[in-house]
Structures are given as C-alpha cells and as structure tokens.
Design a protein around this motif. Structure first.
Motif, mmCIF file in Angstrom:
data_model
loop_
_atom_site.group_PDB
_atom_site.id
_atom_site.type_symbol
_atom_site.label_atom_id
_atom_site.label_comp_id
_atom_site.label_asym_id
_atom_site.label_seq_id
_atom_site.Cartn_x
_atom_site.Cartn_y
_atom_site.Cartn_z
ATOM 1 N N SER A 1 80.450 64.829 75.369
ATOM 2 C CA SER A 1 79.573 65.609 76.248
ATOM 3 C C SER A 1 80.341 66.426 77.284
ATOM 4 O O SER A 1 79.781 67.326 77.916
ATOM 5 C CB SER A 1 78.600 64.672 76.975
ATOM 6 N N SER A 2 81.639 66.143 77.465
ATOM 7 C CA SER A 2 82.428 66.890 78.455
ATOM 8 C C SER A 2 82.893 68.247 77.940
ATOM 9 O O SER A 2 83.365 69.077 78.702
ATOM 10 C CB SER A 2 83.650 66.067 78.879
ATOM 11 N N ILE A 3 82.759 68.491 76.624
ATOM 12 C CA ILE A 3 83.189 69.766 76.048
ATOM 13 C C ILE A 3 82.151 70.841 76.359
ATOM 14 O O ILE A 3 80.966 70.681 76.062
ATOM 15 C CB ILE A 3 83.382 69.655 74.520
ATOM 16 N N ASN A 4 82.584 71.931 76.973
ATOM 17 C CA ASN A 4 81.695 73.066 77.219
ATOM 18 C C ASN A 4 81.560 73.894 75.943
ATOM 19 O O ASN A 4 82.569 74.259 75.342
ATOM 20 C CB ASN A 4 82.231 73.949 78.347
ATOM 21 N N VAL A 5 80.336 74.180 75.564
ATOM 22 C CA VAL A 5 80.087 74.967 74.350
ATOM 23 C C VAL A 5 79.236 76.175 74.712
ATOM 24 O O VAL A 5 78.160 76.038 75.294
ATOM 25 C CB VAL A 5 79.376 74.131 73.269
ATOM 26 N N GLU A 6 79.720 77.363 74.367
ATOM 27 C CA GLU A 6 78.976 78.608 74.602
ATOM 28 C C GLU A 6 78.579 79.204 73.260
ATOM 29 O O GLU A 6 79.413 79.327 72.355
ATOM 30 C CB GLU A 6 79.823 79.614 75.374
ATOM 31 N N LEU A 7 77.305 79.541 73.120
ATOM 32 C CA LEU A 7 76.810 80.130 71.875
ATOM 33 C C LEU A 7 76.630 81.635 72.035
ATOM 34 O O LEU A 7 76.160 82.114 73.065
ATOM 35 C CB LEU A 7 75.475 79.502 71.471
ATOM 36 N N LYS A 8 77.007 82.369 71.000
ATOM 37 C CA LYS A 8 76.793 83.815 70.947
ATOM 38 C C LYS A 8 76.016 84.130 69.667
ATOM 39 O O LYS A 8 76.590 84.459 68.634
ATOM 40 C CB LYS A 8 78.130 84.561 70.959
ATOM 41 N N PRO A 9 74.681 84.015 69.716
ATOM 42 C CA PRO A 9 73.877 84.285 68.519
ATOM 43 C C PRO A 9 73.785 85.769 68.220
ATOM 44 O O PRO A 9 74.016 86.615 69.090
ATOM 45 C CB PRO A 9 72.508 83.710 68.887
ATOM 46 N N ASN A 10 73.445 86.076 66.954
ATOM 47 C CA ASN A 10 73.237 87.457 66.518
ATOM 48 C C ASN A 10 74.415 88.349 66.901
ATOM 49 O O ASN A 10 74.261 89.444 67.440
ATOM 50 C CB ASN A 10 71.939 88.008 67.119
ATOM 51 N N PHE A 11 75.617 87.859 66.619
ATOM 52 C CA PHE A 11 76.834 88.519 67.072
ATOM 53 C C PHE A 11 77.163 89.768 66.268
ATOM 54 O O PHE A 11 77.842 90.658 66.760
ATOM 55 C CB PHE A 11 77.999 87.522 66.957
ATOM 56 N N GLY A 12 76.720 89.845 65.032
ATOM 57 C CA GLY A 12 77.024 91.033 64.248
ATOM 58 C C GLY A 12 77.347 90.705 62.807
ATOM 59 O O GLY A 12 77.023 89.639 62.289
ATOM 60 N N LYS A 13 78.012 91.648 62.168
ATOM 61 C CA LYS A 13 78.335 91.527 60.751
ATOM 62 C C LYS A 13 79.554 90.627 60.536
ATOM 63 O O LYS A 13 80.267 90.265 61.459
ATOM 64 C CB LYS A 13 78.598 92.914 60.169
ATOM 65 N N THR A 14 79.804 90.321 59.248
ATOM 66 C CA THR A 14 80.914 89.442 58.865
ATOM 67 C C THR A 14 82.247 89.927 59.425
ATOM 68 O O THR A 14 83.013 89.149 60.000
ATOM 69 C CB THR A 14 81.002 89.342 57.333
ATOM 70 N N SER A 15 82.526 91.215 59.259
ATOM 71 C CA SER A 15 83.828 91.748 59.690
ATOM 72 C C SER A 15 84.003 91.618 61.199
ATOM 73 O O SER A 15 85.115 91.378 61.688
ATOM 74 C CB SER A 15 83.961 93.218 59.272
ATOM 75 N N PHE A 16 82.911 91.766 61.981
ATOM 76 C CA PHE A 16 82.984 91.628 63.431
ATOM 77 C C PHE A 16 83.377 90.201 63.812
ATOM 78 O O PHE A 16 84.249 89.980 64.662
ATOM 79 C CB PHE A 16 81.643 91.972 64.068
ATOM 80 N N LEU A 17 82.728 89.242 63.189
ATOM 81 C CA LEU A 17 82.995 87.846 63.518
ATOM 82 C C LEU A 17 84.400 87.430 63.112
ATOM 83 O O LEU A 17 85.095 86.726 63.855
ATOM 84 C CB LEU A 17 81.958 86.962 62.832
ATOM 85 N N PHE A 18 84.828 87.863 61.942
ATOM 86 C CA PHE A 18 86.169 87.509 61.470
ATOM 87 C C PHE A 18 87.231 88.101 62.399
ATOM 88 O O PHE A 18 88.216 87.436 62.744
ATOM 89 C CB PHE A 18 86.368 88.007 60.041
ATOM 90 N N SER A 19 87.017 89.337 62.825
ATOM 91 C CA SER A 19 87.934 89.974 63.772
ATOM 92 C C SER A 19 87.938 89.232 65.103
ATOM 93 O O SER A 19 88.978 89.106 65.749
ATOM 94 C CB SER A 19 87.533 91.432 64.010
ATOM 95 N N ALA A 20 86.776 88.744 65.508
ATOM 96 C CA ALA A 20 86.678 88.028 66.778
ATOM 97 C C ALA A 20 87.455 86.715 66.742
ATOM 98 O O ALA A 20 88.069 86.323 67.739
ATOM 99 C CB ALA A 20 85.211 87.758 67.109
ATOM 100 N N ALA B 1 74.930 94.966 71.622
ATOM 101 C CA ALA B 1 74.600 93.657 71.044
ATOM 102 C C ALA B 1 75.161 93.494 69.638
ATOM 103 O O ALA B 1 75.389 92.369 69.184
ATOM 104 C CB ALA B 1 73.080 93.472 71.018
ATOM 105 N N LEU B 2 75.387 94.605 68.946
ATOM 106 C CA LEU B 2 75.919 94.535 67.582
ATOM 107 C C LEU B 2 77.338 93.982 67.542
ATOM 108 O O LEU B 2 77.778 93.490 66.498
ATOM 109 C CB LEU B 2 75.904 95.931 66.944
ATOM 110 N N ILE B 3 78.053 94.069 68.655
ATOM 111 C CA ILE B 3 79.440 93.582 68.670
ATOM 112 C C ILE B 3 79.631 92.479 69.706
ATOM 113 O O ILE B 3 80.704 92.290 70.241
ATOM 114 C CB ILE B 3 80.433 94.739 68.921
ATOM 115 N N GLY B 4 78.559 91.775 69.979
ATOM 116 C CA GLY B 4 78.666 90.595 70.815
ATOM 117 C C GLY B 4 78.799 90.842 72.296
ATOM 118 O O GLY B 4 79.230 89.953 73.029
ATOM 119 N N ALA B 5 78.402 92.026 72.775
ATOM 120 C CA ALA B 5 78.517 92.311 74.207
ATOM 121 C C ALA B 5 77.239 91.997 74.960
ATOM 122 O O ALA B 5 77.175 92.192 76.169
ATOM 123 C CB ALA B 5 78.902 93.780 74.417
ATOM 124 N N GLY B 6 76.221 91.533 74.266
ATOM 125 C CA GLY B 6 74.982 91.137 74.920
ATOM 126 C C GLY B 6 74.124 92.321 75.324
ATOM 127 O O GLY B 6 74.223 93.419 74.785
#
Length: 511
Positions: free
Chosen positions: A262-281, A157-162
């Motif tokens: 409303s036709s745009i699909n939006v997927e949320l990934k909460p609690n994805f991790g630290k700043t560096s993880f998100l920037f890399s993603a 979960a720390l790196i967005g894998a659920g």
C-alpha cells in the motif's frame, strides 16, 4: 438534459482536474508564444523584408495539421505535455507576431518624427510611444491566439497531456455524447471567458493586460508543475490505450499493486493514445507500465526474424514476443492473461445471414458489393487489411478510415457492411454483430500482459509479483461482460475492475 446533468454531477471532480490541466497547457503556451513573438516583431519592425520571411514561415507552420505536428514531434521530445506545448506555441506565433508587426508598422510617420524631434532614444520611443499606440492591435492578436490555443489543446489528450480532450475522446470511444458535450462545452466556455477577460483588461490598459496574463499563466503553470513534480516516494505510472478494456486493466494493475504494498504510489493515465505513443512513452521513461498484446508486439513493435513461423501457438507467441523485446529494447512482457483479444472482421448478424457469409474467405465473392469501415491502424497493419488483401485476396469496393467507436455507429446505421473489431468488444453483443471465422488463420494470438522496461522490473520486484497475480486469469466471456458493464451499463472502470478482483479472490475485500 437530465442525463447530461447526471453525468456532470458524477464527473465533476474529474472535470475540474481536466479544466485545470487544459488551462495550464493553454496559458503556458500563450505565455511562451508572447515571449517569443512580441520581441521578435519589435526587432523586425524596421526590417520589412526579413519580417515578411518570418510571417511566411509562421503562416506555413500554422497550416500543418495538428495531429501531423504532434506525430512529427514525438520522436524528438516524446509524448505528454512537452510536445503539446510546442505544438500550441507554433499555432499561436502567427496571430501574435502578425498583429504586433502590423501595429508597429502602421504608426503614423509624423508621430515617429515628432518623437525623434524631442530627442527620444530608440528604447524610450518604443516604450513611451510605439508600444502604447500598437497595444490594442497586439492584444487583439493575443486574444485570437488564446482562442485558437484553447480549442486546439483538446488534442493534447491524444498524447497523454490531459485536458478537456480526455472527455471528448472518452465520449467518442464509449459512444457517450454526454461526455463529449461536457468536454466540448467546457472548452468553448473557457475560450469565451478568457477572450472576454482580455477584452475587459484591454479597455483598461495594454500593459495591465499583458501583466495580468503573465501572472495568471505563471500562477496556474507553477501550481500545475508543482502538482506533477511532487517530492516524496517514487510513483509508478501506468497508462492505457483508448477504450474501456485498457481502462479496466490499468485499474486492475493499480489495485493488485496497492494490495501487495500500500506504500507504493500509483498514477493512472487512461486513454493515453495509440500503441506507438505508449511504446515511445515507456522507452523515454514517461510511463512505467502499460497493457500490451503479444500479437501486437510481433506485428508492430519488434523486428521479427524471417525464420519465425507464421502460425505460432499462444504460448510460443508470448515467448517470442518477450525474447525479442528483451534483445531489441531491454523490455519485459510479464506473463499474459488467459483471454485473447484478437482482431476480427464483424458484420451485422442479419446482413451476414442474408449474404450467407460466415468466413472471411467468403467475402471475396461479394467484395465489389461490400463497404468497410476500418481503423487507421487496422488498415495499415500486415495482420489487418494488408494481410487480408494478401492472404485472402479480398479487396473491398470501399474502405473508409474511422475512429474505433465511430465504426460501430457506422455499421449500426447501415453506412458500412464490414468493420474490424476486437474479439472482446462489448459492441459485438450490444449491436447484435457476428465475427467472421478467420479460416486461413491470418490473425496471430493476442494475449494481454503488462509491458515495462527490464530495468524497472528488476528494481520493482513487488510490482512484478503483484501483476503476476493476473497471469492466466480473465476469460474472454468475462472480459466481454466487463466491457459491456462499462460501455453499455455506464459503470466506472475502477468499480468493474475492483468487483472482478474481489469476486475472483485475486485481492481481499475492502477493509
């Protein structure tokens, strides 16, 4: 107990999803480890010296801390499911390889001689004699590996894998032991259930066990892959850091985008991790958008020219951050919101008054008497404890690294005297804390704004238009109140975000 049951009832759908993700990651990793370790052990069963080398290597790999291994993998494979799978496979190799090798090596030599006397070929002897005799030991190694994998998979979960780790991290972050217990108990139950299942199958037939495991792994993995690779319209993926505030913000992003189109699909990934993880993603196209802060961009993400002044205004900070992101990474930071979630040092109000401390500079006179609890990120940042030491000359007697939520518990229990905080944290109100004045202006402006690749922004003008509705919105008091509703009143971030957007007429009422 009633609170635990209520939390379970409210989160049962999320829990089911997390369990499925956890099983998909764990069983897929186990299947890959079996495919690698068992054939390798068979190949090396007659080569003792080489087998000892492989055993040493797998033993060394297993001693690497899981967080460190994930950190080492991120620059090469990004974040998400892939690095989590690799890490789990690495940890599973030793028990499976070791038990397979031992099971084959300890077969009575007289049985081997008898098989040779009957004229069995190497392959026939392996399939009809050696593997059936070694199978109980092999399956024991598989059971050990599976229990190890299921426990370690919580870190995915720390790196967005659920997985179930999301509940554990969320519980720690929001100081909600019920969420932590649900995640921990579910993980333990999965380990017990599947360990018992393997033991049951083992008593029937070793081959049946391996075949059953393969079918389960492939079935869950296939469904998981299909769900995450659905054919259809493009999905905009928005992720957030750990905490209630990023969770609220990404739900706002989703609502304004869906309100725009409303036709745009939006997927949320909460609690994805630290700043560096998100920037890399974002760099690796694993996510499209996440909320970032202007000060964080300048302090942690870009190379800032030496000629850049230290005391930039909020507007100049945004302009400089956006310009450097564009030139160095081809990224774009949209217009920021009104409030600043800047770093601060906080103390219990009663303790600060007793010591007569209202400013950071006043810590120096009592630095030998004060204990601090800081996050790892704050300790290592130039606009954090490093900067406090350089600019204020403050070197506290004891500095302990802590997870964000734990430092609030520590100061509330009196274990530490000073902590780092964000100026919009609900815990400041909840625990009756006071933030110290940054009288030498160390902390730069921190205004939140959506960060994305420039290419993505150019290709999705409706998304940009929607997100720009939030520009200049949300005051500091409003953000503190929303964080308080989530962290203390236990309201859902999606509801809090929706109520605010409707109240401020940023979106319309539900139809």
């Amino acid at each position: 107990m009633n609170e635990l049951i209520n939390t379970f009832s409210e989160r049962k759908d999320e829990l089911l999803t997390a369990i499925f993700e956890h099983l998909a990651i764990s069983l897929s990793a186990l299947l890959i480890a079996i495919v690698i370790a068992i054939p390798l052990a068979i190949l090396l069963s007659q080569r003792k010296k080489l087998a000892e080398v492989v055993l040493q290597i797998t033993s060394i790999l297993q001693t690497i801390p899981s967080l460190a291994l994930l950190g080492l993998l991120i620059p090469f494979v990004g974040i998400g499911t892939v690095p989590a799978l690799i890490a789990l496979v690495v940890y599973a190799l030793l028990p499976i390889f070791q038990n397979t090798y031992i099971g084959l090596a300890e077969i009575d030599p007289s049985i081997e001689e008898a098989a040779d006397a009957f004229g069995m070929s190497r392959m026939r002897k392996l399939m009809r004699v050696e593997l059936p005799m070694a199978m109980p030991v092999i399956i024991s190694g598989v059971r050990t590996a599976l229990v190890l994998i299921i426990g370690t998979a919580t870190l995915a979960a720390l790196i967005g894998a659920g997985g179930l780790g999301t509940f554990i991290l969320l519980g720690i972050d929001r100081n909600d032991p019920n969420l932590t217990l649900i995640g921990a108990i579910s993980s333990a139950l999965l380990a017990i259930i599947f360990s018992t299942l393997i033991r049951f199958l083992q008593n029937r037939s070793g081959k049946v066990t391996l075949v059953a495991l393969g079918v389960i792994c492939l079935s869950i993995g296939g469904i998981f892959f299909a769900q995450n690779n659905s054919i259809g319209s493009e999905t905009v993926t928005i992720a957030g850091k750990l905490g209630s505030e990023p969770d609220i913000l990404i739900n706002m992003y989703k609502e304004v985008i869906k309100d725009e189109d409303s036709s745009i699909n939006v997927e949320l990934k909460p609690n994805f991790g630290k700043t560096s993880f998100l920037f890399s993603a974002v760099k690796s196209d694993q996510i499209d958008i996440y909320p970032e802060f202007t000060g964080t961009v300048l302090e942690s993400l870009v190379k800032v020219p030496k000629s850049t002044p230290d005391d930039l205004s909020p507007e100049k900070t945004y302009q400089e951050a956006n310009k450097l992101l564009d030139s160095q990474f081809d990224m774009r930071l949209l217009k920021p919101m009104d409030y600043e979630n800047t770093y601060a040092l906080a103390m219990k109000k009663s303790e600060a008054e007793k010591r007569g401390i209202t400013k950071i500079s006043q810590l120096q006179a009592q630095q030998d008497q004060l204990k601090a609890g800081f996050t790892l990120e704050f300790i290592d940042r130039q606009d954090g404890y490093r900067g406090i030491q350089d600019k204020y000359g403050v070197k506290l007697s004891s500095v302990q690294s802590m997870e964000p939520a734990l430092r609030y518990q520590a100061i509330n229990n009196g274990d530490v005297d000073v902590i780092d905080a964000y100026s919009t944290d609900s815990e400041i109100k909840q625990y009756d804390l006071v933030t110290l004045e940054d009288d030498l202006h160390l902390f730069p402006p921190y205004q939140g704004a959506p960060l994305m690749k420039k290419e993505f922004a150019d290709e999705h003008p409706k998304v940009v238009k929607a997100l720009n509705r939030l520009a200049g919105k949300i005051t500091e008091d409003q953000m503190i109140e929303m964080n308080y509703l989530v962290n203390v009143k236990k309201e859902q971030p999606a509801k809090v975000a929706h109520d605010f957007l409707v109240k401020e007429k940023i979106i319309g009422e539900e139809k």
